[in-house]
Design a protein around this motif. Structure first.
Motif, PDB file in Angstrom:
ATOM      1  N   ALA A 130      -1.647  -3.394   0.430  1.00  0.00           N
ATOM      2  CA  ALA A 130      -2.777  -4.186  -0.038  1.00  0.00           C
ATOM      3  C   ALA A 130      -3.238  -5.168   1.021  1.00  0.00           C
ATOM      4  N   TYR A 179      -7.272  -2.041   1.998  1.00  0.00           N
ATOM      5  CA  TYR A 179      -7.464  -2.841   0.787  1.00  0.00           C
ATOM      6  C   TYR A 179      -7.775  -4.289   1.113  1.00  0.00           C
ATOM      7  N   ILE A 239      -6.485  -7.692   1.545  1.00  0.00           N
ATOM      8  CA  ILE A 239      -6.317  -8.792   0.604  1.00  0.00           C
ATOM      9  C   ILE A 239      -6.940 -10.073   1.148  1.00  0.00           C
ATOM     10  N   PRO A 264      -2.582  -0.684  -4.933  1.00  0.00           N
ATOM     11  CA  PRO A 264      -3.017  -1.955  -4.336  1.00  0.00           C
ATOM     12  C   PRO A 264      -4.191  -2.568  -5.083  1.00  0.00           C
ATOM     13  N   GLU A 265      -5.064  -1.708  -5.634  1.00  0.00           N
ATOM     14  CA  GLU A 265      -6.174  -2.242  -6.416  1.00  0.00           C
ATOM     15  C   GLU A 265      -5.665  -3.072  -7.580  1.00  0.00           C
ATOM     16  N   LEU A 268      -4.812  -6.419  -6.417  1.00  0.00           N
ATOM     17  CA  LEU A 268      -6.012  -7.216  -6.201  1.00  0.00           C
ATOM     18  C   LEU A 268      -6.560  -7.712  -7.535  1.00  0.00           C
TER      19      LEU A 268
END
Lengths: 309, 214, 215
Positions: free
Chosen positions: B53, B58, B60, B145-146, B149
Motif C-alpha cells: 500500500a 497504491y 499511501i 491495499p485498497e 486505504l
C-alpha cells in the motif's frame, strides 16, 4: 490447503504445490499434463516474485530506503495481477488441489503471462545496472557472513543459501518432481558463500526461471487440469505416511504426512526452509559488526510465517 | 448566538458561519487527520500488503501517511498487521503503551481481528482488541491495499468528527480516560490475564442459537 | 540407493548390538523407515553419515509424532456352560497398548543425491521416560527442529547443545502438539460449522437457555 498459503506468504503457489505433492505421494494420484505445466509456470512466477522482493528487502536492510523496494514491488504487482486473474486472490492463491489445479486458465491469461515474462529481462537489466556493480552494495556484502561449505551441508541449509556456498543441490534437478526434467536450465553456483554471492545467485536464478517460463508458456498443451479420480470432498487416503518436498524459492519445502485413513491427517508437519536456514545465523554473524547482522539476516531470506508458527 | 436552523439557512445562501471553537477544532482535526504517521511494524502476511500500500501503485502518501516511523514514540497510528501470537501480544501492548497520545489503532486482517484462520490454534491470540482498543477493523485475509486505504479514510473521518470539548470530547483529551493498558504476562498455560475485561467483553448473544448452526 | 534391507544388514555388521526394525508403509509412497534403539542411535547415525556408500550428510526433516495409549477392545467368543447347556458367550477384553513419542528423521545425501532414508527413535512411554539421544552432534540441521519437538511434544534430547523452548515462552508448561493437550478455554461465540468449537463457545454464553429436545 488454505493454511499452506499462509506459511510463506510470498510464495503461496509453491507451498500449495509442496502439500499437493505430498498428498499425491500418499494417495498415488496422477496429475494431468496441463496441470503440471500450470504448476511449473506458477511456481516459477512465484520464484521471480520472491527473489525480486527479497533483493528489494535486502537493499532496504542495507539502508537503500525505498527505491529498490519500490522497483521490486512494481514488478510484484504485475505478477500478482496474473495470480489474481487465476485464483481470485492476490496473495493467498489456494489454487492447487490434490491431483491437479482448481480451475483452468482464464481466457487471455497466457498472453498476459507471456507479456510479463517478455518484459521481465528488461527490468532485471535495469535492476542489475542499478545494483550489481554498486560500490556501496559491494562494500557491504562481499566477504560478509561467509558460510563454509561443510557447515552449510551439515546444518541442512537449502536453497539459494546452499548454492551460494557452491554445493550443487537443486531439488528440481535431483528429484525431477513434476515435469522439471523437460526443461533445460542451469543451476547457478557461488564460490565464496558470502552475502554478495547469495544476492547474485538469486538474480541468476531469476534469469534461469525466465528460460523455464518461456518454454513452458510456449509448450503448454490442452487437456484437463485435475485427475478425475481425485475427490475434492470426503477424501480419505489409505493409512500410511509420505514425505514430499520441492524446491521452494527459499529452500527445501517439505510436507510430512501420516494418515490414519480418516479425512484429516493424523500428523502434518511442514519442513520450513526459513527456520532451518536460521540455524547457522549465529555462526555467520560471529566477527562482524551489528550493522552487518541486519544484512546477513536479510540475505538468509526468512519469512516469519514459517519461522514462528 | 446563532441556532442550527439559521445556520443551515445561511449556508444555503452562501454564507458560512462558525464559532471560533469550531474553527479551531476543524483546523486541529484536519491537521491531524491528514498526517497520520503509522508505526512501521508488521507481524505477518498483512504487513506485506501494508508495504504494498505504501509502494508506487497504491501510494499511501496521497493520504499523508507515508511516513512509517520505526519508533513508537513518533507514531500516531498503530497498524496491527498480521497474526498476533501469544508470544508477541505483550510486546504489541507495550508498543501501544509507548505511543504518545493521540493514538489510534487499525486492526488489519482477520488474524488481528479475531485470530482468523488460526483461531483454534494453541499459540494465536484471538484478536488484538482483547488488550487494546481498536478504532478501525479491516476484514480480509489479507485485505487488499485498497482496503487499508479505505480504513485510513474511515479513520480520518473519525478524527475529523472528534470534539475538543463537551460530552463527546476526544478520548486523548480526557485526562481520566486510560492511555496505557496492562501488559499481559506469560503464564504457565496461557497469557495472564487472557483478556482485559475493561477493554473487551465477549459479544453478547441474546439467546443460544448455536444449535441451528451445527 | 541400496534397499533398506541391505542398509540394515550393513548397519548390523558395523554397529554391534544395534537393534533395528523395518517399519512398513502401506501408502503408495512406499517410504519405509528404520526403527533404531536409543542406545545405538548416535553410532548408527554416525555410520549412516560417514559410510562412503551412503553419505547421508543432509538431515532434511526432523519431526515428532505422538502415539497416545491405545485401548483396543478385543471381542472373543468363549464357550461357557450356562444353565447346564453349553453356549457361546461374547467376552470383551480391554487390551491396552502403551503409547509412545516418536522422533522421525528424514535423511538425504547431498553428495550422492539419493534418499530419503527414514530413521525413527521411540521413547518408552509418554510421561516420564521421554529421553532420546540427540542427533544434533551428527547433523547440525537438527538443532532447531529438535528444540521444536522438545517444545511441542516434550521429548528430552540428551546431548543437545541448547535445549530450550523455541516457539512458546520459557514458562510454558504444556506440550501443545500432544494429542491430549487441552487448550485454554477462552472461546467466544461465533457462527461456525465446527461443532467442537461451538461446544466450547457455548460455555461462555451469558445465559445458556436449555432447549427442548423436541427441536
Amino acid at each position: 490447503m488454505p493454511y499452506t498459503d499462509r506459511l510463506d506468504y510470498f510464495c503461496s503457489m509453491t507451498n500449495n504445490w509442496a502439500y499437493a505433492l505430498s498428498v499425491e505421494n500418499l494417495a498415488g494420484l496422477q496429475v494431468p499434463e496441463r496441470a503440471e505445466y500450470i504448476r511449473v509456470i506458477t511456481a516459477e512466477l512465484t520464484r521471480l516474485l520472491n527473489h525480486t522482493c527479497l533483493v528489494g528487502f535486502l537493499l532496504q536492510d542495507m539502508g537503500a530506503l525505498g527505491t529498490p523496494l519500490m522497483y521490486a514491488f512494481r514488478e510484484r504487482e504485475k505478477i500478482l495481477d496474473l495470480f489474481e486473474a487465476l485464483s481470485g486472490s492476490r496473495m493467498m492463491c489456494n489454487y492447487m488441489r490434490f491431483g491437479g489445479c482448481r480451475c483452468d486458465l482464464p481466457a487471455g491469461w497466457l498472453e498476459q503471462a507471456k507479456l510479463v515474462v517478455a518484459n521481465y529481462p528488461r527490468f532485471l537489466d535495469e535492476f542489475e545496472r542499478l545494483l550489481s556493480e554498486n560500490e556501496i552494495l559491494i562494500a557491504r556484502t562481499q566477504g560478509v557472513g561467509v558460510l563454509p561449505r561443510e557447515l552449510a551441508v551439515n546444518a541442512s541449509v537449502t536453497g539459494p543459501m546452499l548454492r551460494a556456498c557452491g554445493v550443487n543441490y537443486d531439488i528440481r534437478k535431483v528429484d525431477n518432481y513434476g515435469i522439471y526434467d523437460r526443461f533445460e536450465f542451469r543451476v547457478p553456483l557461488g564460490d565464496h558463500g558470502d552475502v554478495f554471492d547469495r544476492y547474485m545467485i538469486r538474480v541468476l536464478e531469476m534469469r534461469e526461471s525466465l528460460k523455464i517460463l518461456n518454454k513452458a508458456l510456449a509448450e503448454i498443451p490442452d487437456g484437463p487440469v485435475i485427475d478425475p479420480k481425485a475427490k475434492l470432498r470426503g477424501f480419505r487416503p489409505k493409512a500410511g505416511e509420505a514425505y514430499g518436498r520441492i524446491e521452494a524459492p527459499k529452500g527445501e519445502l517439505g510436507f510430512y504426512l501420516i494418515s490414519d485413513g480418516g479425512p484429516n491427517p493424523y500428523r502434518y508437519r511442514v519442513r520450513p526452509p526459513s527456520l532451518i536456514n536460521l540455524t547457522i545465523l549465529e555462526d555467520m554473524c560471529l566477527g562482524h559488526t551489528v550493522a552487518d547482522v541486519v544484512v546477513i539476516l536479510g540475505s538468509v531470506d526468512i519469512v516469519l510465517g514459517e519461522v514462528d508458527r | 448566538m446563532i441556532d442550527e436552523g439559521l445556520k443551515s439557512e445561511l449556508s444555503k445562501q452562501g454564507i458560512f458561519t462558525t464559532t471560533f471553537n469550531e474553527l479551531i477544532e476543524w483546523g486541529y482535526n484536519k491537521g491531524r487527520a491528514n498526517s497520520v504517521w503509522p508505526l512501521q511494524f508488521g507481524l505477518a502476511c498483512c504487513a506485506i500488503e501494508m508495504i504494498a500500500a505504501s509502494m508506487a501503485r497504491y501510494d499511501i502518501a496521497r493520504f499523508g501517511s507515508e511516513v512509517f516511523r520505526p519508533s513508537p514514540r513518533q507514531a500516531d497510528l498503530m497498524i496491527v498487521a498480521g497474526t498476533v501470537t501469544k508470544k508477541m501480544a505483550p510486546q504489541v501492548v507495550r508498543l501501544y503503551n509507548q505511543m504518545p497520545e493521540p493514538k489510534y489503532v487499525i486492526a488489519m486482517g482477520a488474524c488481528a481481528i479475531s485470530g482468523g484462520p488460526f483461531k483454534q490454534g494453541y499459540n494465536v491470540l484471538k484478536g488484538i482488541d482483547r488488550y487494546i482498543p481498536v478504532d478501525v477493523h479491516i476484514p480480509g485475509c489479507p485485505p487488499r491495499p485498497e482496503a487499508l486505504l479505505h480504513a485510513l479514510m474511515t479513520l480520518q473521518k473519525k478524527i475529523e468528527e472528534q470534539h475538543l470539548t463537551g460530552p463527546q470530547q476526544a478520548r486523548h483529551l480526557n485526562p481520566e480516560a486510560p492511555s496505557e493498558f496492562p501488559v499481559p504476562e506469560y503464564g504457565e498455560h496461557d497469557l495472564v490475564p487472557p483478556k482485559n475485561e475493561a477493554v473487551w467483553q465477549p459479544p453478547k448473544q441474546a439467546k443460544d442459537d448455536t444449535q441451528g448452526n451445527v | 540407493m541400496e534397499t533398506l534391507e541391505e542398509i540394515k544388514a550393513r548397519i548390523e555388521a558395523a554397529v554391534s548390538g544395534a537393534q533395528l526394525e523395518i517399519l512398513a508403509n502401506d501408502s503408495p509412497s512406499g517410504q519405509r523407515s528404520l526403527l533404531v534403539d536409543d542406545n545405538h542411535a548416535l553410532t548408527v547415525a554416525m555410520f549412516l553419515r560417514n559410510d562412503p556408500g551412503l553419505q547421508l550428510d543432509y538431515c532434511s526433516n526432523v519431526t515428532g509424532v505422538d502415539w497416545p495409549d491405545k485401548v483396543e477392545k478385543i471381542k472373543t467368543k468363549v464357550k461357557k456352560v450356562v444353565d447346564g447347556a453349553e453356549q457361546e458367550v461374547e467376552e470383551t477384553i480391554e487390551k491396552m497398548t502403551p503409547g509412545f513419542l516418536e522422533a522421525v528423521y528424514h535423511l538425504y545425501s547431498m553428495s550422492l543425491k539419493h534418499g530419503p532414508a527414514i530413521l525413527r527413535l521411540r521413547t518408552e512411554n509418554r510421561t516420564d521416560k521421554v529421553h532420546l539421544p540427540s542427533l544434533t552432534p551428527v547433523w547440525r540441521g537438527a538443532e532447531f527442529q529438535e528444540r521444536e519437538i522438545f517444545d511441542l511434544y516434550g521429548i528430552v534430547f540428551d546431548g543437545h547443545p541448547d535445549l530450550r523452548r523455541i516457539l512458546m515462552w520459557d514458562g510454558f508448561k504444556d506440550h501443545p502438539m500432544r494429542k491430549d493437550y487441552v487448550e485454554p478455554d477462552d472461546y467466544e461465540y461465533e457462527p461456525t460449522p465446527h461443532a467442537e468449537v461451538l461446544e466450547k463457545a457455548r460455555a461462555h454464553l451469558p445465559q445458556p437457555q436449555p432447549k427442548e429436545a423436541s427441536a
